[in-house]
Design a protein around this motif. Structure first.
Motif, mmCIF file in Angstrom:
data_model
loop_
_atom_site.group_PDB
_atom_site.id
_atom_site.type_symbol
_atom_site.label_atom_id
_atom_site.label_comp_id
_atom_site.label_asym_id
_atom_site.label_seq_id
_atom_site.Cartn_x
_atom_site.Cartn_y
_atom_site.Cartn_z
ATOM 1 N N ALA A 11 29.635 1.691 18.006
ATOM 2 C CA ALA A 11 27.946 1.573 18.252
ATOM 3 C C ALA A 11 27.064 1.956 17.147
ATOM 4 C CB ALA A 11 27.689 2.529 19.566
ATOM 5 N N GLY A 12 27.798 2.044 15.886
ATOM 6 C CA GLY A 12 27.174 2.839 14.914
ATOM 7 C C GLY A 12 26.194 2.053 14.243
ATOM 8 N N LEU A 13 25.219 2.207 13.381
ATOM 9 C CA LEU A 13 24.175 1.577 12.920
ATOM 10 C C LEU A 13 24.777 0.550 11.709
ATOM 11 C CD1 LEU A 13 21.151 3.787 13.010
ATOM 12 C CD2 LEU A 13 21.889 2.083 14.673
ATOM 13 N N GLY A 14 25.668 1.138 11.003
ATOM 14 C CA GLY A 14 26.220 0.180 10.078
ATOM 15 C C GLY A 14 25.340 0.117 8.708
ATOM 16 N N THR A 15 24.533 1.197 8.528
ATOM 17 C CA THR A 15 23.681 0.973 7.466
ATOM 18 C C THR A 15 24.114 0.881 6.070
ATOM 19 O OG1 THR A 15 23.914 3.437 6.965
ATOM 20 C CG2 THR A 15 21.933 2.541 8.578
ATOM 21 N N ARG A 16 25.644 0.923 5.576
ATOM 22 C CA ARG A 16 26.201 0.824 4.409
ATOM 23 C C ARG A 16 26.362 -0.651 4.526
ATOM 24 N NH1 ARG A 16 31.308 3.931 4.993
ATOM 25 N NH2 ARG A 16 30.550 4.001 7.076
ATOM 26 N N PRO A 25 27.014 -7.111 14.695
ATOM 27 C CA PRO A 25 27.661 -5.714 14.542
ATOM 28 C C PRO A 25 28.659 -5.721 13.198
ATOM 29 C CG PRO A 25 27.825 -6.453 16.749
ATOM 30 C CD PRO A 25 27.256 -7.570 15.854
ATOM 31 N N LYS A 26 28.862 -4.639 12.511
ATOM 32 C CA LYS A 26 29.782 -4.725 11.543
ATOM 33 C C LYS A 26 31.144 -4.961 12.111
ATOM 34 C CE LYS A 26 29.912 0.408 11.381
ATOM 35 N NZ LYS A 26 29.983 1.479 10.262
ATOM 36 N N GLU A 27 31.413 -4.467 13.211
ATOM 37 C CA GLU A 27 32.777 -4.588 13.882
ATOM 38 C C GLU A 27 32.851 -6.047 14.094
ATOM 39 O OE1 GLU A 27 30.245 -2.616 14.923
ATOM 40 O OE2 GLU A 27 31.010 -0.489 14.850
ATOM 41 N N ARG A 102 27.681 1.539 26.854
ATOM 42 C CA ARG A 102 26.612 1.678 25.835
ATOM 43 C C ARG A 102 26.427 3.247 25.614
ATOM 44 N NH1 ARG A 102 21.828 -2.926 26.041
ATOM 45 N NH2 ARG A 102 23.167 -4.491 25.946
ATOM 46 N N GLN A 103 26.396 3.427 24.348
ATOM 47 C CA GLN A 103 25.994 4.694 23.809
ATOM 48 C C GLN A 103 24.331 4.485 23.737
ATOM 49 O OE1 GLN A 103 27.086 5.731 19.688
ATOM 50 N NE2 GLN A 103 26.799 7.892 20.167
ATOM 51 N N LYS A 104 23.824 5.276 24.289
ATOM 52 C CA LYS A 104 22.402 4.831 24.424
ATOM 53 C C LYS A 104 21.647 5.395 23.236
ATOM 54 C CE LYS A 104 22.092 4.348 29.476
ATOM 55 N NZ LYS A 104 22.784 5.282 30.289
ATOM 56 N N GLU A 105 21.967 6.286 22.509
ATOM 57 C CA GLU A 105 21.388 6.960 21.395
ATOM 58 C C GLU A 105 22.527 7.017 20.483
ATOM 59 O OE1 GLU A 105 17.840 10.117 21.690
ATOM 60 O OE2 GLU A 105 19.324 10.112 23.677
ATOM 61 N N THR A 106 22.313 6.582 19.186
ATOM 62 C CA THR A 106 23.195 6.753 18.244
ATOM 63 C C THR A 106 23.293 8.074 17.483
ATOM 64 O OG1 THR A 106 22.451 4.480 17.421
ATOM 65 C CG2 THR A 106 24.114 5.683 16.119
ATOM 66 N N LYS A 107 24.060 9.020 18.336
ATOM 67 C CA LYS A 107 24.133 10.332 17.832
ATOM 68 C C LYS A 107 25.268 10.944 17.086
ATOM 69 C CE LYS A 107 21.054 12.132 21.642
ATOM 70 N NZ LYS A 107 21.131 13.225 22.634
ATOM 71 N N GLY A 108 26.326 9.956 16.823
ATOM 72 C CA GLY A 108 27.253 10.245 15.987
ATOM 73 C C GLY A 108 28.531 9.756 16.752
ATOM 74 N N LEU A 128 40.331 4.548 17.985
ATOM 75 C CA LEU A 128 40.490 3.697 17.052
ATOM 76 C C LEU A 128 39.251 3.279 16.476
ATOM 77 C CD1 LEU A 128 42.931 3.136 19.156
ATOM 78 C CD2 LEU A 128 43.297 1.043 17.578
ATOM 79 N N TYR A 129 38.674 3.866 15.210
ATOM 80 C CA TYR A 129 37.380 3.675 14.833
ATOM 81 C C TYR A 129 37.366 2.319 14.461
ATOM 82 C CZ TYR A 129 37.863 8.634 13.652
ATOM 83 O OH TYR A 129 38.190 10.179 13.768
ATOM 84 N N GLY A 130 35.778 1.745 15.242
ATOM 85 C CA GLY A 130 35.561 0.422 15.302
ATOM 86 C C GLY A 130 35.718 -0.469 14.018
ATOM 87 N N ASP A 131 35.338 0.373 12.816
ATOM 88 C CA ASP A 131 35.280 -0.241 11.584
ATOM 89 C C ASP A 131 36.309 -0.123 10.538
ATOM 90 O OD1 ASP A 131 34.810 2.400 10.955
ATOM 91 O OD2 ASP A 131 32.563 2.049 9.809
ATOM 92 N N ASP A 132 37.401 0.444 10.994
ATOM 93 C CA ASP A 132 38.598 0.726 10.349
ATOM 94 C C ASP A 132 39.751 -0.218 10.631
ATOM 95 O OD1 ASP A 132 38.102 2.696 8.051
ATOM 96 O OD2 ASP A 132 37.944 4.413 9.813
HETATM 97 P P1 UTP Z 1 30.444 5.540 10.929
HETATM 98 O O1 UTP Z 1 29.851 6.730 10.514
HETATM 99 O O2 UTP Z 1 31.131 4.712 9.615
HETATM 100 O O3 UTP Z 1 29.344 4.331 11.302
HETATM 101 O O4 UTP Z 1 31.289 5.561 12.242
HETATM 102 P P2 UTP Z 1 27.837 4.143 10.900
HETATM 103 O O5 UTP Z 1 27.098 5.261 11.488
HETATM 104 O O6 UTP Z 1 27.711 2.855 11.816
HETATM 105 O O7 UTP Z 1 28.015 4.027 9.453
HETATM 106 P P3 UTP Z 1 26.886 3.952 8.333
HETATM 107 O O8 UTP Z 1 26.984 5.237 7.621
HETATM 108 O O9 UTP Z 1 25.215 3.706 8.907
HETATM 109 O O10 UTP Z 1 27.219 2.560 7.599
HETATM 110 C C1 UTP Z 1 32.547 5.176 12.565
HETATM 111 C C2 UTP Z 1 32.746 4.351 13.605
HETATM 112 O O11 UTP Z 1 32.070 5.174 14.753
HETATM 113 C C3 UTP Z 1 31.031 4.197 15.218
HETATM 114 C C4 UTP Z 1 30.975 3.303 14.293
HETATM 115 O O12 UTP Z 1 30.488 1.859 14.987
HETATM 116 C C5 UTP Z 1 31.874 3.032 13.531
HETATM 117 O O13 UTP Z 1 32.963 2.004 14.072
HETATM 118 N N1 UTP Z 1 29.858 4.998 15.939
HETATM 119 C C6 UTP Z 1 29.323 5.974 14.674
HETATM 120 C C7 UTP Z 1 29.557 4.967 16.993
HETATM 121 O O14 UTP Z 1 30.058 4.235 17.889
HETATM 122 N N2 UTP Z 1 28.374 5.740 17.309
HETATM 123 C C8 UTP Z 1 27.694 6.533 16.572
HETATM 124 O O15 UTP Z 1 26.613 7.212 16.875
HETATM 125 C C9 UTP Z 1 28.195 6.546 15.072
#
Ligand code: UTP
Length: 289
Positions: A11-16, A25-27, A102-108, A128-132
């Motif tokens: 649920a991360g924003l994938g800003t990188r 989604p980057k995933e 759903r994670q309603k807010e991207t809090k980490g 299992l981290y979704g982007d690894d």
């Molecule tokens: P990352 O720190 O790589 O995700 O988290 P991010 O925040 O999307 O990355 P950047 O820094 O903005 O590019 C590792 C994993 O945890 C998930 C991400 O989707 C990723 O698969 N994640 C991260 C969540 O599900 N929720 C969050 O609030 C943060």
């Protein structure tokens, strides 16, 4: 106790990897012909996991579509007698027993994992981290499950990271137990140079006891203002100890541009359909560099 459940935070924003990750989604970014998250689900299944929860958010429902049936496409493939593709498409929807939340807010990452509390209940679970994406002969999650079943403690998948890069990850206090297996008694997320304890960092996978949820409930935001999973694991490591397993597989970070390119090249040169053509192309291309 056997590890039966897995949580895939996606649920991360994938800003990188913006702007690619603005609406995809980057995933879901592909490595040759499969989205990253499919490699991860396949690894979980190959590791003996029976139930999977994917943490998503607004705009990521395309992941649910990917693991669903696709009647119109399936019918078209059947009609045009492309049965190999038909089988493959249907197979994706049967891969695993997957739920979504759903994670309603991207809090980490820690906050994302805490969303899985009801799904997990009172048993150990894999994260299992979704982007690894991790590719190897023995699935990385399986290697961690084996250590959990042997030692009965939380397990972190770890790798040696060069000093100049470790500040992006975390640093672990480790003591060797056996070949590639360590006892972990402390850790610091995103360490400053003077805080580095060792060059081992957690990368992409862990097995956690259900007690992590009580810790996450009370955890204040850490590095980058996010609820950090590492901060919760730090408490577990300090209180009851954890195990670190240097998994024997290659990790591709689909959350950054270079990682995506490395995955494409390394999977491409082994892909049964295109390997020979792709290698021939690469050999010519490198001469121009
Ligand atoms: P990352 O720190 O790589 O995700 O988290 P991010 O925040 O999307 O990355 P950047 O820094 O903005 O590019 C590792 C994993 O945890 C998930 C991400 O989707 C990723 O698969 N994640 C991260 C969540 O599900 N929720 C969050 O609030 C943060």
């Amino acid at each position: 106790m056997r590890v039966r459940k897995a949580v895939i935070p996606a649920a991360g924003l994938g800003t990188r990897v913006l702007p690619a990750s603005k609406s995809i989604p980057k995933e879901m970014l592909p490595i040759v012909d499969k989205p990253a998250i499919q490699y991860i689900v396949e690894e979980a299944v190959a590791s003996g996991i029976e139930e999977i929860l994917i943490i998503t958010n607004r705009g990521k429902s395309v992941m649910e579509d990917h693991f669903d049936r696709s009647p119109e496409l399936e019918e078209r493939l059947q009609l045009s007698k492309r049965m190999d593709l038909y089988e493959e498409v249907v197979q994706v929807s049967k891969l695993a027993n997957i739920q979504y939340l759903r994670q309603k807010e991207t809090k980490g990452l820690g906050h994302a994992v805490n969303c899985a509390k009801t799904f997990v209940g009172n048993e150990p679970f894999a994260v299992l981290y979704g982007d690894d994406v991790i590719i190897g002969d023995v699935p990385a999650a399986r290697q961690l499950c084996d250590a959990y079943e042997k030692y009965g403690k939380g397990v972190a998948g770890i790798k040696y990271v060069p000093t100049e890069q470790i500040g992006k990850y975390c640093t672990l206090k480790v003591e060797p137990l056996e070949d590639k297996i360590f006892s972990v008694t402390d850790m610091i997320e995103k360490p400053k140079p003077e805080q580095i304890i060792s060059n081992y960092a957690i990368l992409g996978r862990c097995i956690l006891p259900p007690s992590v949820f009580d810790i996450l409930d009370d955890l204040p935001p850490g590095a980058n203002g996010e609820i950090q999973l590492t901060d919760a694991m730090q408490k577990i490591a300090r209180q009851e100890g954890m195990i670190g397993v240097v998994y024997d597989s290659k990790r591709y970070d689909m959350g950054n541009k270079l990682g995506i390119l490395q995955a494409t090249v390394e999977v491409g040169v082994k892909h049964p359909e295109i390997a020979e053509d792709f290698k021939a192309y690469l050999k010519e291309f490198v001469k121009t560099l």
